[in-house]
Enzyme design. Structure first.
Site, PDB file in Angstrom:
ATOM      1  N   LYS A 113     -36.468   7.927  23.769  1.00  5.18           N
ATOM      2  CA  LYS A 113     -35.893   7.774  25.113  1.00  5.18           C
ATOM      3  C   LYS A 113     -35.007   6.742  25.272  1.00  5.18           C
ATOM      4  CE  LYS A 113     -36.784   8.360  30.171  1.00  5.18           C
ATOM      5  NZ  LYS A 113     -35.919   7.295  30.473  1.00  5.18           N
ATOM      6  N   ASP A 115     -32.373   3.784  26.450  1.00  3.38           N
ATOM      7  CA  ASP A 115     -32.230   3.432  28.032  1.00  3.38           C
ATOM      8  C   ASP A 115     -30.987   2.711  28.165  1.00  3.38           C
ATOM      9  OD1 ASP A 115     -33.075   2.322  30.195  1.00  3.38           O
ATOM     10  OD2 ASP A 115     -34.016   0.672  29.450  1.00  3.38           O
ATOM     11  N   TYR A 224     -28.496  16.537  23.795  1.00  5.29           N
ATOM     12  CA  TYR A 224     -28.714  17.842  24.492  1.00  5.29           C
ATOM     13  C   TYR A 224     -27.582  18.527  24.498  1.00  5.29           C
ATOM     14  CZ  TYR A 224     -30.441  20.926  28.342  1.00  5.29           C
ATOM     15  OH  TYR A 224     -30.860  22.017  29.176  1.00  5.29           O
ATOM     16  N   LYS A 310     -43.292   6.968  29.007  1.00  6.05           N
ATOM     17  CA  LYS A 310     -42.607   5.733  28.911  1.00  6.05           C
ATOM     18  C   LYS A 310     -43.696   4.673  28.420  1.00  6.05           C
ATOM     19  CE  LYS A 310     -39.880   5.211  32.605  1.00  6.05           C
ATOM     20  NZ  LYS A 310     -38.630   4.461  33.214  1.00  6.05           N
ATOM     21  N   CYS A 405     -31.091 -32.469  45.652  1.00  2.98           N
ATOM     22  CA  CYS A 405     -31.002 -32.132  44.513  1.00  2.98           C
ATOM     23  C   CYS A 405     -31.882 -32.983  43.653  1.00  2.98           C
ATOM     24  CB  CYS A 405     -29.345 -32.706  44.142  1.00  2.98           C
ATOM     25  SG  CYS A 405     -29.085 -32.523  42.292  1.00  2.98           S
ATOM     26  N   CYS A 408     -29.298 -35.948  41.947  1.00  4.72           N
ATOM     27  CA  CYS A 408     -28.717 -36.841  42.604  1.00  4.72           C
ATOM     28  C   CYS A 408     -29.372 -37.132  44.154  1.00  4.72           C
ATOM     29  CB  CYS A 408     -27.413 -36.670  42.667  1.00  4.72           C
ATOM     30  SG  CYS A 408     -26.777 -35.387  43.648  1.00  4.72           S
ATOM     31  N   CYS A 423     -25.997 -27.883  44.520  1.00  6.30           N
ATOM     32  CA  CYS A 423     -25.919 -29.316  45.230  1.00  6.30           C
ATOM     33  C   CYS A 423     -24.295 -29.639  45.508  1.00  6.30           C
ATOM     34  CB  CYS A 423     -26.396 -30.127  43.787  1.00  6.30           C
ATOM     35  SG  CYS A 423     -25.645 -31.876  44.188  1.00  6.30           S
ATOM     36  N   CYS A 429     -22.945 -35.829  41.028  1.00  7.79           N
ATOM     37  CA  CYS A 429     -23.899 -35.402  40.416  1.00  7.79           C
ATOM     38  C   CYS A 429     -23.966 -35.343  38.769  1.00  7.79           C
ATOM     39  CB  CYS A 429     -24.324 -34.186  41.293  1.00  7.79           C
ATOM     40  SG  CYS A 429     -26.068 -33.326  40.679  1.00  7.79           S
TER      41      CYS A 429
END
Ligand code: IVH
Length: 668
Positions: A113, A115, A224, A310, A405, A408, A423, A429
């Site tokens: 199968k 995905d 198919y 599955k 943050c 900083c 931030c 920073c």
């Protein structure tokens, strides 16, 4: 041989070589030869537009024209399959089929199968005529142009038992390798990552730009065949026929005559699938005989002759040690779970993504919790739940998203409609500053020899750099004495910086790290505007008029150039001699078709964007004027031009030239 015959021959040969290369993985000519034939065909097709063929091998590269998808009704509805995770239910399915068929013997065709995202292809007279997504099962999107770019899907079939008209269904997939590359690129651009190859494949298939689809290198397995006049009376035979016709049909198909064989197949592939280049999430069992399939029939939702088993997503239970918060180049703060190391799908996992504040809240996480870590189709493991039964009386501290943050101390902000916290201190920073410089020097940006993240960190620690422009002011006397450096390293870095002055404008633009401006967008903008100056002064509308540029990008570009700090950065980079415009297009010899002409461009165009027209005017020796005056030579008018402009042009006696007429003037 006439050119028409040559086109025919090249098309046939290129279809054949494409099949050998992509489906059989066994090319019989060199890439060079293949490219040469392809270019020759492109040239001939350009010369003979009357011989246009939507299925020509040249169509594999896609087109930059965007379009909305047409909705198409499926001739046979696209049903889904009954799903199970339990071996007992597989046994029950087997017994149900046995009973419904009396005691007649039957075979089951066991397949992987895949995905990805399902597709229905229609072929008429050996040619691909339509490709439609599953949609709601009754109708889907016509994605034919995008599907034509998928090299493993034949545009022209081979073999002598091909039905005149039939449908074939399968799965479109993004191979793991392509997926990883794509996500790495997206990460570098701080664009949202695709969670798994399935989402990436379906997202790609729905792109409006088939040239971009072509670049994403999708793959497809077909499983198919349906329609009247298909050759075999069993599913298995039909798949073998489809393989002969040129389709990519998996080799992992086995006919099972007993439940024992079915379980052997499951056990084998549950392990082996990890070696496959594409994602699989289970196996599908189909009753092989078409007559028996008809006898079994359908429920409202799915066939009674098939079932999907599955595989269990791989999951492990481990302890949450702590949560840390990382600040990226754009200031986005990502929570990361630090875990007691645990073995999952063959690798030791120590960290997992927690995505954002809402997810943490939803899980009601506490330090010390036993948490479930999963690695489904995803690359980055994630925490999917907490084992509440394992919680003792001494519950650890509740995990809360931080308010400031971690780097900083600035209070974080959350923008409306966004899940992430940011931030806002982009100027001060440290990880944001360093992140921007690292992006600037990275391979796809300025690609500066001798410089990497560690060196950037070192220079930053030493207080030598606070922005990308500071790099160009560095001297050997500053660099050489530093730890791990020396005369040699210093020389190499300075030479690398010197060389980077020749890096083309589009990459300089990408290097600036403007939000949402990745490599491709930077190229588009560079081509459309031609210079930093023009891009910086472009209005929101100018930006939106460019093909492929939407509101999000336009807004971000405007914000960047409106920011005084960024203006200063660009000005300094300019002074240091970086490329601020596209390499001059060949200047029009002898002044060009528009020499001495002053042109005003207005309205919306269909063949090129407004910005492209402005460039064309300059390239052909003309000048762009912003408003109509007695000096205006003519008005290049597209759709939706305001009536006031028209009136003014009429009053001043200025000729109005349409798009096609203009292109004839400059003969492009
Ligand atoms: S047969 C009527 N075979 O799984 C039967 N499906 O819900 C049509 N899939 O939508 C499906 N691998 O997208 C079939 N070998 C395989 C498959 C497969 C993946 C997908 C398909 C379908 C879904 C089932």
């Amino acid at each position: 041989m006439t050119e028409q015959e040559e086109i025919g021959q090249l098309r046939t040969a290129l279809h054949e070589h494409n099949y050998k290369y992509y489906v059989l993985n066994a090319p019989s000519i060199s890439d060079y030869e293949f490219d040469r034939m392809m270019r020759r065909l492109q040239d001939l097709e350009q010369k003979h537009p009357e011989l246009y063929d939507a299925n020509s091998p040249t169509m594999r590269v896609g087109s930059d024209l965007s379009k909305e998808f047409k909705q198409v009704k499926h001739q046979y509805p696209m049903l889904s399959l009954g799903n199970t995770y339990s071996e007992t239910e597989v046994t029950e399915f087997y017994n149900r089929v046995q009973k419904a068929l009396g005691s007649e013997p039957f075979e089951l065709c066991a397949e992987l199968k895949f995905d990805g995202t399902s597709i229905s292809l229609l072929y008429e007279h050996r040619r691909l005529v339509q490709a439609v997504t599953r949609g709601d099962g009754v109708q889907g999107d016509d994605v034919t142009d995008n599907v034509r770019t998928i090299r493993t899907i034949p545009l022209q079939l081979r073999g002598d038992d091909v039905p005149d008209r039939f449908e074939i269904r399968g799965e479109i997939l993004m191979p793991w390798q392509v997926f990883d590359e794509l996500n790495r690129e997206r990460e570098a651009r701080e664009e949202p990552l695709f969670a798994n190859p399935r989402n990436a494949a379906s997202g790609t298939l729905k792109l409006q730009n088939s040239a971009e689809v072509a670049r994403r290198r999708l793959d497809a397995y077909l499983y198919y065949v349906l329609g009247e006049g298909i050759p075999g009376d069993s599913h298995y035979e039909n798949l073998q026929a489809a393989r002969r016709w040129g389709f990519k049909v998996s080799d992992a198909i086995r006919l099972c005559r007993s439940l024992r064989e079915v379980f052997e197949y499951i056990a084998y592939w549950d392990v082996q699938r990890k070696q496959l280049p594409v994602a699989t999430d289970g196996i599908v069992l189909k009753v092989n005989s078409l007559r028996q399939q008809t006898e079994l029939g359908y429920t409202a939702k799915s066939p009674r002759w098939a079932i999907a088993y599955k595989f269990q997503a791989e999951r492990a239970l481990t302890a949450l040690r702590s949560v840390s918060f990382q600040v990226g180049r754009t200031g986005a703060v990502t929570p990361v779970a630090n875990l007691e190391p645990v073995l999952l799908a063959g690798t030791v996992v120590k960290r997992a993504s927690l995505h954002n504040a809402d997810i943490i809240e939803g899980l009601d996480l506490h330090i010390g919790d036993q948490v479930y870590v999963e690695k489904g189709g995803e690359i980055i493991p994630k925490i999917t739940g907490v084992e509440l039964d394992a919680r003792s009386a001494s519950l650890g501290e509740k995990v809360r998203f931080i308010g400031n943050c971690p780097e900083c101390g600035t209070p974080l902000v959350r923008y409306e409609g966004e899940a992430a916290h940011y931030c806002p201190n982009d100027a001060g920073c440290p990880p944001q500053i360093k992140g921007r410089i690292e992006h600037f020097i990275s391979r796809k940006a300025m690609d500066i020899d001798g410089l990497g993240p560690e060196t950037v960190d070192l220079f930053y620690q030493e207080g030598l750099i606070r922005s990308a422009a500071d790099l160009y002011g560095l001297t050997a006397r500053q660099i050489a004495p530093l730890e791990r450096m020396g005369e040699k390293s210093a020389e190499r870095i300075l030479a690398g910086l010197e060389q980077s002055r020749a890096v083309p404008f589009e990459r300089v633009l990408f290097a600036l790290g403007i939000r949402f401006v990745g490599e491709t967008v930077a190229r588009t903008l560079a081509r459309a505007f031609g210079s930093m100056e023009r891009l910086a002064s472009a209005t929101y509308e100018d930006l939106l008029s460019i093909h492929e540029i939407g509101e999000r990008i336009a807004g971000s570009v405007r914000a960047f150039f409106a920011d005084p700090q960024e203006q200063a950065l660009v000005a300094r980079l300019r002074e240091y001699g970086l490329q601020m415009e596209t390499a001059a297009p060949e200047a029009a010899p002898g002044g060009g078709a528009l020499a001495g002409k002053s042109v005003v461009v207005s309205g919306v165009f269909s063949r090129h964007s407004r910005e492209e027209y402005k460039q064309l005017i300059e390239r052909h020796g003309g000048k762009n004027a912003t408003s109509l005056s007695s000096k205006t030579s003519f008005l290049l008018a597209g759709e939706n031009m305001g009536p006031a402009k028209k009136e003014k042009a009429a009053k001043l006696g200025i000729p109005i030239v349409g798009e096609e007429e203009f292109l004839q003037m400059i003969a492009e």
